[in-house]
Design an enzyme around this catalytic site. Structure first.
Site, PDB file in Angstrom:
ATOM      1  N   GLU A 146       0.815  -1.211   0.000  1.00 32.04           N
ATOM      2  CA  GLU A 146       0.000   0.000   0.000  1.00 32.04           C
ATOM      3  C   GLU A 146       0.854   1.270   0.000  1.00 32.04           C
ATOM      4  O   GLU A 146       0.523   2.246  -0.656  1.00 32.04           O
ATOM      5  CB  GLU A 146      -0.921  -0.032   1.232  1.00 32.04           C
ATOM      6  CG  GLU A 146      -2.096   0.884   1.150  1.00 32.04           C
ATOM      7  CD  GLU A 146      -3.093   0.501   0.059  1.00 32.04           C
ATOM      8  OE1 GLU A 146      -4.099   1.195  -0.028  1.00 32.04           O
ATOM      9  OE2 GLU A 146      -2.861  -0.458  -0.722  1.00 32.04           O
ATOM     10  N   ASP A 147       1.946   1.253   0.719  1.00 29.21           N
ATOM     11  CA  ASP A 147       2.682   2.503   0.984  1.00 29.21           C
ATOM     12  C   ASP A 147       4.086   2.582   0.390  1.00 29.21           C
ATOM     13  O   ASP A 147       4.812   3.545   0.650  1.00 29.21           O
ATOM     14  CB  ASP A 147       2.794   2.728   2.503  1.00 29.21           C
ATOM     15  CG  ASP A 147       1.440   2.935   3.150  1.00 29.21           C
ATOM     16  OD1 ASP A 147       0.522   3.373   2.428  1.00 29.21           O
ATOM     17  OD2 ASP A 147       1.294   2.660   4.345  1.00 29.21           O
TER      18      ASP A 147
END
Ligand code: MN
Length: 497
Positions: free
Chosen positions: A78-79
């Site tokens: 996600e990051d």
């Protein structure tokens, strides 16, 4: 606060073996590289610290290497610039499967209506849970660390996250029996949702506790001498302070008078075997007179979430009231780490991660799994669609629930203290209206008899009787049974309020 890989794996009571250690080490290095240069919201701490802290919470619970690796990597897809495919290629299907679940559960759309948002989140959590419980445990650990560092977020965000924690994560942690994590999550949420009362309670408890500490230490010393005299081997005797939020809830029922709280500090006695627990109870009662009616034996009758211990309240040194909890080491682990504790005990044998209900090494005792199975069935039945369903789940399911069985083995879920009247109406209105007598575990009981977790309940109906007895309203615990009884009585021209 572990920082290095060595510090992280050292937390585990049963060390990882070589292969497991290699997996965790690889995940540690990968996450470190992937998050390099990223900072947390306070602008100071490295983002990677959050990954290590999240993993540490799970390592402390005794989770396996797949869960630990997945926790270290949980924010990677996600990051960072690495994708789920990268993770799968490097760490294999199992780790990727868990991280994928965590990422999916995290992608909850924030809607205008807060109520809906919570329910949506709750729903996803449960869908994830039924697929793999490790996903839920990682989400809980992730949330716990985020709550510990919540002060760095803007105020509005803080409140939303705290509310979500209280409404969604606390009940789930409670249901999983992770007492320690539940207590900490609850206290942290309390701090942000009701800062005034939080400060008040912290002050109240700390003041009361300083005085209590000397007293508790004295009682511990006296008890240990007694155990030594009786040649009873104990593993540990320690004091425990009450969590702030649970104290707050109790105080509200007692005019905020702290002198009315009897378990502000309790003494916990941990022993090797169940037989030792009862021996210890005898020794405690010989030394200190028990308060009549305050002995709760959750060893022979565990709480619905699986909690086991003996609780007793005694007149301790100087005749002051003192609560004592007696349990085995395994019960202690289960109370602190709940369902996760079963990993500790199953891994002693198998050393493997497992997926609940999916494959290999399903070592959790059936009774612990029953509610998870039940959830999965509900999902199938309802398709998990209606908001009412999830609303009722949120309110009812998490309050103390019990499961009873029909003679055919169908599971009937009921609130605690439910009676055969509730059971009958849960099966069918006809069964309720025509009920004549009831048996629990093959024995005839009164219709007001309390049903316990795991009881087999048999309802006998009669063709003659077609209406319920007005007195049943006194026994009925569920809204459903009460309203059905009233409706039937009304149909027969009997007035009821
Ligand atoms: Mn995270």
């Amino acid at each position: 606060m572990p920082k290095t890989l060595k510090e992280l794996v050292k937390i585990r009571r049963i060390p990882f073996d070589k292969e497991q250690l290699a997996r965790v080490a690889k995940a540690y290095e990968f996450a470190k590289k992937a998050h390099a240069g990223q900072k947390r919201k306070n602008g100071v701490d490295d983002y990677f610290e959050h990954c290590v802290e999240t993993a540490a919470i799970l390592v402390k619970m005794g989770l396996g290497s797949i869960s630990t690796a997945a926790a270290l990597l949980h924010d990677v897809p996600e990051d960072t610039s690495y994708t789920m495919e990268d993770v799968e290629r490097e760490f294999g299907k199992d780790v990727a499967f868990v991280i994928d679940g965590v990422t999916k559960v995290g992608k909850v759309r924030l809607r205008e209506n807060a109520q809906e948002y919570f329910l949506e989140n709750l729903r996803k959590m449960f869908l994830a849970m039924a697929a793999d419980i490790r996903v839920v445990l990682i989400k809980i650990a992730d949330r716990l660390h985020n709550m510990r560092t919540l002060e760095y977020l803007p105020e509005k965000k803080r409140e939303r996250i705290a509310r979500e924690t209280m409404e969604v994560f606390v009940p789930i942690a409670n249901r999983l029996g992770i007492g320690e994590v539940k207590g900490e999550l609850e206290d942290l949420a309390f701090k942000y949702l009701d800062p005034e009362n939080y400060k008040k309670i912290v002050k109240l408890e700390d003041e009361a506790f300083i005085g209590r500490q000397v007293y508790v230490d004295r009682a511990i010393k006296e008890l240990c001498e007694e155990f030594k005299k009786e040649k009873l081997k104990v593993i540990d005797v320690h004091g425990r302070a009450k969590h702030y939020y649970s104290l707050f809830v109790k105080l509200q029922d007692r005019d905020m008078d702290i002198t009315k709280i009897h378990d502000l500090s309790a003494i916990r006695i941990v022993l090797p075997t169940v037989a030792n627990c009862y021996e210890a109870l005898g020794i405690v009662h010989k030394k200190y007179n028990p308060l009549i009616g305050r002995i709760k034996d959750y060893i022979s009758l565990p709480k619905p979430n699986g909690y086991r211990s003996i609780h007793t309240t005694v007149f301790g040194p100087d005749g002051k009231i003192l609560e004592i909890q007696i349990r085995t080491e395994r019960m202690h682990d289960e109370a602190e780490y709940g369902i996760a504790a079963h990993w500790i005990y199953s891994e002693k044998k198998s050393w493997k991660d497992f997926i609940v209900g999916k494959k290999k090494n399903v070592d959790i005792p059936e009774d612990q799994l029953r509610w998870i199975t039940q959830l999965r069935e509900w999902q199938r039945e309802t398709g998990g669609q209606t908001d009412e369903f999830w609303a009722s789940l949120k309110i009812d399911f998490f309050k103390n629930h019990i499961f009873a069985f029909t003679p055919k083995g169908d599971v009937i879920d009921l609130p605690e203290k439910a009676t055969p009247v509730d059971f009958a109406y849960q099966i069918h209105t006809e069964v309720g209206d025509r009920m004549e007598s009831a048996k629990i575990n093959g024995k005839m009981v009164s219709l007001g008899h309390e049903i316990h977790n795991g009881d087999v309940v048999e309802i006998a109906t009669s063709k003659e009787s077609k209406m319920p007895n007005r007195d049943w309203l006194k026994f009925a615990k569920t809204v459903q049974a009460k309203s059905k009884i009233k409706a039937s009585l009304r149909k027969h021209g009997i007035e009821v309020v």
